[in-house]
Scaffold this active site. Structure first.
Site, PDB file in Angstrom:
ATOM      1  N   CYS A 147       1.268  -1.126  -0.078  1.00 57.81           N
ATOM      2  CA  CYS A 147      -0.083  -0.074  -0.020  1.00 57.81           C
ATOM      3  C   CYS A 147       0.754   1.030  -0.013  1.00 57.81           C
ATOM      4  O   CYS A 147       1.586   1.719   0.964  1.00 57.81           O
ATOM      5  CB  CYS A 147      -0.529   0.136   1.224  1.00 57.81           C
ATOM      6  SG  CYS A 147      -2.372  -1.467   1.397  1.00 57.81           S
ATOM      7  N   ARG A 186       4.400   0.008  -4.793  1.00 54.48           N
ATOM      8  CA  ARG A 186       4.194  -0.896  -3.230  1.00 54.48           C
ATOM      9  C   ARG A 186       2.915  -1.840  -3.387  1.00 54.48           C
ATOM     10  O   ARG A 186       2.523  -1.868  -1.803  1.00 54.48           O
ATOM     11  CB  ARG A 186       3.554   0.060  -2.496  1.00 54.48           C
ATOM     12  CG  ARG A 186       5.296   1.268  -1.726  1.00 54.48           C
ATOM     13  CD  ARG A 186       4.802   2.130  -1.593  1.00 54.48           C
ATOM     14  NE  ARG A 186       4.561   1.728   0.402  1.00 54.48           N
ATOM     15  CZ  ARG A 186       5.498   1.685   1.429  1.00 54.48           C
ATOM     16  NH1 ARG A 186       6.854   1.204   0.788  1.00 54.48           N
ATOM     17  NH2 ARG A 186       5.157   0.601   2.617  1.00 54.48           N
ATOM     18  N   TRP A 202      -2.612  -2.593  -2.023  1.00 53.15           N
ATOM     19  CA  TRP A 202      -2.390  -4.268  -1.402  1.00 53.15           C
ATOM     20  C   TRP A 202      -2.728  -4.813  -1.327  1.00 53.15           C
ATOM     21  O   TRP A 202      -2.637  -4.637   0.127  1.00 53.15           O
ATOM     22  CB  TRP A 202      -1.131  -4.499  -1.218  1.00 53.15           C
ATOM     23  CG  TRP A 202      -0.378  -5.472  -1.801  1.00 53.15           C
ATOM     24  CD1 TRP A 202       0.324  -6.492  -2.891  1.00 53.15           C
ATOM     25  CD2 TRP A 202       0.097  -6.938  -1.019  1.00 53.15           C
ATOM     26  NE1 TRP A 202       0.554  -7.589  -2.570  1.00 53.15           N
ATOM     27  CE2 TRP A 202       0.700  -7.807  -1.909  1.00 53.15           C
ATOM     28  CE3 TRP A 202      -0.612  -6.942   0.499  1.00 53.15           C
ATOM     29  CZ2 TRP A 202       0.890  -9.032  -0.616  1.00 53.15           C
ATOM     30  CZ3 TRP A 202      -0.020  -8.042   1.046  1.00 53.15           C
ATOM     31  CH2 TRP A 202       0.703  -9.372   0.386  1.00 53.15           C
ATOM     32  N   ASN A 219      -2.143   1.918   5.305  1.00 53.43           N
ATOM     33  CA  ASN A 219      -1.171   1.353   5.570  1.00 53.43           C
ATOM     34  C   ASN A 219      -0.916   0.254   5.957  1.00 53.43           C
ATOM     35  O   ASN A 219      -0.429   1.540   7.730  1.00 53.43           O
ATOM     36  CB  ASN A 219       0.001   1.550   5.010  1.00 53.43           C
ATOM     37  CG  ASN A 219       1.180   0.322   4.598  1.00 53.43           C
ATOM     38  OD1 ASN A 219       0.750  -0.497   4.324  1.00 53.43           O
ATOM     39  ND2 ASN A 219       2.432   1.177   4.369  1.00 53.43           N
ATOM     40  N   GLY A 220      -0.563  -0.903   6.594  1.00 52.49           N
ATOM     41  CA  GLY A 220      -1.040  -1.696   7.323  1.00 52.49           C
ATOM     42  C   GLY A 220      -1.903  -2.338   8.392  1.00 52.49           C
ATOM     43  O   GLY A 220      -2.607  -3.005   6.505  1.00 52.49           O
ATOM     44  N   GLU A 242      18.345 -17.548  -6.879  1.00 50.31           N
ATOM     45  CA  GLU A 242      17.469 -16.152  -6.409  1.00 50.31           C
ATOM     46  C   GLU A 242      17.293 -16.027  -8.242  1.00 50.31           C
ATOM     47  O   GLU A 242      16.376 -14.986  -8.400  1.00 50.31           O
ATOM     48  CB  GLU A 242      18.547 -14.910  -6.576  1.00 50.31           C
ATOM     49  CG  GLU A 242      18.223 -13.314  -7.232  1.00 50.31           C
ATOM     50  CD  GLU A 242      17.520 -13.040  -6.568  1.00 50.31           C
ATOM     51  OE1 GLU A 242      16.637 -13.630  -5.675  1.00 50.31           O
ATOM     52  OE2 GLU A 242      17.160 -11.558  -7.293  1.00 50.31           O
ATOM     53  N   LYS A 278      13.608 -14.627  -9.600  1.00 55.98           N
ATOM     54  CA  LYS A 278      13.010 -13.850 -10.281  1.00 55.98           C
ATOM     55  C   LYS A 278      12.029 -13.935 -11.972  1.00 55.98           C
ATOM     56  O   LYS A 278      11.112 -12.965 -12.236  1.00 55.98           O
ATOM     57  CB  LYS A 278      14.328 -13.640 -11.673  1.00 55.98           C
ATOM     58  CG  LYS A 278      15.322 -12.055 -10.355  1.00 55.98           C
ATOM     59  CD  LYS A 278      14.699 -10.713 -10.223  1.00 55.98           C
ATOM     60  CE  LYS A 278      13.622 -11.031  -9.093  1.00 55.98           C
ATOM     61  NZ  LYS A 278      14.680 -10.557  -7.643  1.00 55.98           N
ATOM     62  N   GLU A 284       9.052 -14.640 -10.580  1.00 58.18           N
ATOM     63  CA  GLU A 284       8.338 -13.024  -9.619  1.00 58.18           C
ATOM     64  C   GLU A 284       7.719 -12.578 -10.821  1.00 58.18           C
ATOM     65  O   GLU A 284       6.357 -12.095 -10.975  1.00 58.18           O
ATOM     66  CB  GLU A 284       9.069 -12.557  -9.149  1.00 58.18           C
ATOM     67  CG  GLU A 284       9.267 -12.748  -7.847  1.00 58.18           C
ATOM     68  CD  GLU A 284      10.944 -11.479  -7.042  1.00 58.18           C
ATOM     69  OE1 GLU A 284      10.215 -11.426  -6.053  1.00 58.18           O
ATOM     70  OE2 GLU A 284      11.994 -11.375  -7.890  1.00 58.18           O
ATOM     71  N   HIS A 299      17.332 -36.799  -6.045  1.00 59.69           N
ATOM     72  CA  HIS A 299      16.632 -36.938  -4.953  1.00 59.69           C
ATOM     73  C   HIS A 299      15.460 -36.028  -5.310  1.00 59.69           C
ATOM     74  O   HIS A 299      14.484 -35.772  -3.819  1.00 59.69           O
ATOM     75  CB  HIS A 299      17.595 -36.377  -4.060  1.00 59.69           C
ATOM     76  CG  HIS A 299      18.639 -36.695  -3.153  1.00 59.69           C
ATOM     77  ND1 HIS A 299      18.899 -39.177  -3.334  1.00 59.69           N
ATOM     78  CD2 HIS A 299      20.062 -36.438  -2.866  1.00 59.69           C
ATOM     79  CE1 HIS A 299      20.147 -38.483  -3.088  1.00 59.69           C
ATOM     80  NE2 HIS A 299      20.528 -37.735  -3.143  1.00 59.69           N
ATOM     81  N   LYS A 302       6.907  -4.153  -3.262  1.00 55.41           N
ATOM     82  CA  LYS A 302       7.815  -4.415  -3.033  1.00 55.41           C
ATOM     83  C   LYS A 302       8.692  -4.415  -1.929  1.00 55.41           C
ATOM     84  O   LYS A 302       8.882  -4.768  -0.749  1.00 55.41           O
ATOM     85  CB  LYS A 302       8.588  -3.019  -3.277  1.00 55.41           C
ATOM     86  CG  LYS A 302       9.719  -2.784  -3.486  1.00 55.41           C
ATOM     87  CD  LYS A 302      10.443  -2.540  -4.706  1.00 55.41           C
ATOM     88  CE  LYS A 302      12.249  -2.635  -4.107  1.00 55.41           C
ATOM     89  NZ  LYS A 302      12.491  -3.989  -5.414  1.00 55.41           N
TER      90      LYS A 302
HETATM   91  C1  G6P Z   1       9.190  -8.655  -1.419  1.00 58.07           C
HETATM   92  C2  G6P Z   1      10.038  -7.950  -2.404  1.00 58.07           C
HETATM   93  C3  G6P Z   1      11.194  -8.950  -2.364  1.00 58.07           C
HETATM   94  C4  G6P Z   1      11.864  -8.349  -1.915  1.00 58.07           C
HETATM   95  C5  G6P Z   1      10.850  -8.769  -0.108  1.00 58.07           C
HETATM   96  C6  G6P Z   1      12.169  -8.076   0.902  1.00 58.07           C
HETATM   97  O1  G6P Z   1       8.403  -9.601  -0.621  1.00 58.07           O
HETATM   98  O2  G6P Z   1       8.674  -8.775  -3.123  1.00 58.07           O
HETATM   99  O3  G6P Z   1      11.505  -8.327  -3.511  1.00 58.07           O
HETATM  100  O4  G6P Z   1      13.094  -8.823  -1.985  1.00 58.07           O
HETATM  101  O5  G6P Z   1      10.265  -8.238   0.484  1.00 58.07           O
HETATM  102  O6  G6P Z   1      12.327  -6.890   1.253  1.00 58.07           O
HETATM  103  P1  G6P Z   1      13.481  -5.755   1.462  1.00 58.07           P
HETATM  104  O7  G6P Z   1      13.174  -4.751   1.841  1.00 58.07           O
HETATM  105  O8  G6P Z   1      13.156  -6.440   2.816  1.00 58.07           O
HETATM  106  O9  G6P Z   1      15.147  -5.992   1.124  1.00 58.07           O
END
Ligand code: G6P
Length: 605
Positions: free
Chosen positions: A2, A29, A77, A103-104, A477, A481, A484, A500, A600
């Protein structure tokens, strides 16, 4: 998670276009619905909101035509209540005198709602937020002053909140409150901005007040008034000037923020290394005296932390990377004052990470924070902070902050190893001087290869990303990506473990992305590749330029500069995997900057 954007013009100018721009700037956000509320010159609150992306809603609801010098906006969100027009923010009270964006999560909203309904308040949404305007409306029955009613209401809330509130009872002020969820105030030329994050208003001001937990107050002609409800006093918060520029938060000719941020990595890493060097005072002392060292993080930051663990182990330093949301159950009871927890978080606001760190802090552990955001919540929790120089990251999928996090952890490690008598000068020199150049070449060269491979991979439904040792966090990672932003089911797996279970799925044409370092487990990686290949797996390797053996084994390869089969590996090896995910997302018609269901910064647990 949010985005809140609010603006007050002291000159009486129309602020709707700015509020709109602020929430657009914060779309990373959350973006399932959006809305604005303005106090109009006719003395009513005009609320326009709906589900959908802001750009579409702008046309439908004509946000920028709204009138008034005071307004609040929100991009959502969803946490409580479906994605729908009525659940979109802002929310109002029964008399439409108060509008709130939030937000929260309000944890006690069910009890509050029952009490308020019993007193006759009519609720029209399924959200937790709607209790707030009704609660203030109720408290106004025994307060003449809006601020006092606002304060009393805030004290009744449990959970996490960042709020911006406007009211016809006091129509020249924007009220705000913050607890756990981030909220900052921008000080402009005869204008105030209230937002979840600094990039919301970077184009108008770099002067910022970072609110603390328990801060409530308002902006008006009188200035910024802040009271902390825990101290019960009016407080003075510093106005800081952030170094981020407006250009850093713009696309700068790239199609998407994600692509721009991938291309910015060499500069980001260079700046981060320089900044880390200047912030090292006290870091090694903290680590040196530690009994156990934990690295705690979520998402991409976790994979950077996992790299940290593997890299520390190369030099004989014991550490453990733990997913933040598992931290308390996994190791919480073992933590004591001899331990050190390294919290790694781009935003510095991830609720799971903050909770784990608070737990550690309560048990006396020392906290070292690595973050991209000055003044974020993690910085107030930590004993020592390292701020990275990646610059604002707008794309939801983290890219440049991953490589900057790796650079910080590597830098700390190399300094520490030096103290312990290791000869690491060459690696340190490479990190400082050579890496940015090599990253730049890797971006240039592998982007073309990624565009070619996309033609084949975009039709696939699944892929494995395999790695071993230092290659594993990179594989994990890389898979994250792809998942996501391209919605392709990509699973990162330790290569040795892939026999396995995962191998059962492999059939002709199944994409296997292998991260191959020329290190002690090189031959073992080849065994895993052979196993996949003999079942028809389509092998896509990321390997060093000089690694002909791996190239021969592969159906397709990305090559990275030779000389990175060491702790610097993620800085170049991850690049083709980021580009592959980006190009696949675009090819599949997905918006890489705003992947569905993701946000994010995740400020709820
Ligand atoms: C969310 C984002 C990710 C990020 C994660 C941790 O899930 O979509 O891209 O890696 O939060 O966020 P931070 O700000 O703690 O690195």
């Amino acid at each position: 998670m949010c985005g809140i954007g609010a603006c007050l013009s002291l000159l009486g100018l129309n602020v709707a276009p700015k509020v709109l721009k602020m929430i657009k700037n914060l779309e990373y956000r959350g973006y399932d619905s959006a809305g604005l509320a303005m106090i109009t010159p006719d003395g009513i609150i005009d609320v326009r909101k709906d589900k959908g992306k802001i750009a579409d809603l702008e046309i439908k609801l004509r946000f920028s035509e709204m009138k008034g010098f005071i307004g609040i906006g929100h991009t959502r969100w969803a946490t409580h209540g479906a994605v729908s027009k009525r659940n979109a923010h802002p929310h109002v009270d029964c008399s439409r005198c108060i509008a709130v964006v939030h937000n929260g999560i309000i944890e006690n909203y069910i009890e509050l709602r029952k009490e308020l309904e019993a007193k006759g308040h009519i609720f029209t949404t399924e959200t937790d937020t709607e209790v707030i305007p009704h609660l203030i409306e109720e408290n106004l029955k025994h307060h003449d002053n809006f601020f006092n009613a606002f304060e009393e209401s805030i004290k009744q809330l449990k959970g996490a909140y960042a709020l911006a509130v406007i009211t016809l009872k006091d129509p020249s002020k924007i009220f705000f409150a913050r607890f756990f969820s981030p909220l900052v105030i921008g000080i402009g030329e005869c204008e105030y901005y209230i937002a979840s994050d600094i990039p919301a208003f970077l184009e108008w001001t770099r002067k910022v007040i970072i609110l603390h937990d328990g801060d409530i107050g308002f902006v008006s002609k009188e200035g910024v008034i802040i009271k902390n409800i825990f101290d019960n006093t009016i407080v003075n918060r510093d106005v800081i000037t952030v170094e981020w520029t407006k250009e850093m938060a713009e696309k700068g000719g790239f199609d998407h923020f994600m692509l721009k941020e991938i291309y910015e990595q060499p500069v980001g890493v260079k700046r981060t290394v320089m900044m880390t060097e200047k912030q090292m005072q006290g870091v090694l002392e903290i680590l040196e005296n530690a009994n156990d060292i934990y690295l705690v993080a979520a998402g991409t930051s976790f994979y950077a932390s996992l790299h940290g663990q593997y890299a520390f182990s190369v030099y004989g330093f014991k550490s453990r990377a733990i997913i933040a949301s598992e931290f308390i159950e996994e190791v919480g009871s073992f933590i004591d004052e001899d331990d050190v927890i390294i919290g790694v978080s781009q935003s510095g606001e991830t609720a799971d990470t903050l909770k784990a760190l608070r737990h550690g802090k309560d048990k006396g552990a020392r906290i070292l924070a690595v973050t991209n955001v000055v003044g974020s919540a993690i910085t107030r929790l930590a004993d020592k902070v390292i701020i990275m120089g990646a610059g604002p990251e707008i794309g939801v999928a983290a890219t440049k902050t991953f490589t900057s996090q790796v650079a910080v952890l590597n830098y700390i490690l190399l300094e520490w190893a030096k103290e312990h008598g290791y000869d690491v000068e060459l690696l340190l020199d490479k990190l400082r001087n050579r890496v940015p150049e090599d990253m730049e070449a890797t971006i240039r060269e592998t982007d073309e290869a990624a565009k070619q491979l996309v033609e084949m991979i975009h039709k696939k439904g699944n892929a494995y990303y395999l790695g071993r040792g230092l290659g594993l966090p990179i594989a994990l990672e890389g898979a994250l990506k792809m998942k996501e932003i391209a919605y392709l089911h990509a699973e990162g797996y330790p290569a040795g473990e892939s026999k396995h279970g995962p191998i059962a799925l492999v059939e002709p044409g199944f994409p296997i992305i292998a991260v191959v370092l020329k290190d002690a487990v090189y031959d073992k990686m080849h065994i895993a590749i052979e196993e996949m290949k003999s079942r028809g797996g389509y092998i896509i390797s990321v390997c060093e330029k000089s690694d002909d053996k791996t190239k021969k084994l592969s159906n397709f390869y990305f090559d990275v500069p030779t000389g990175y089969s060491n702790i610097l590996a993620p800085l170049v090896y991850i690049i083709p995997l980021q580009l592959l995910a980006y190009r696949t997302a675009v090819k599949r018609g997905c918006d890489p900057d705003k992947p569905r269901n993701l946000a994010k910064s995740v400020t709820v647990e």
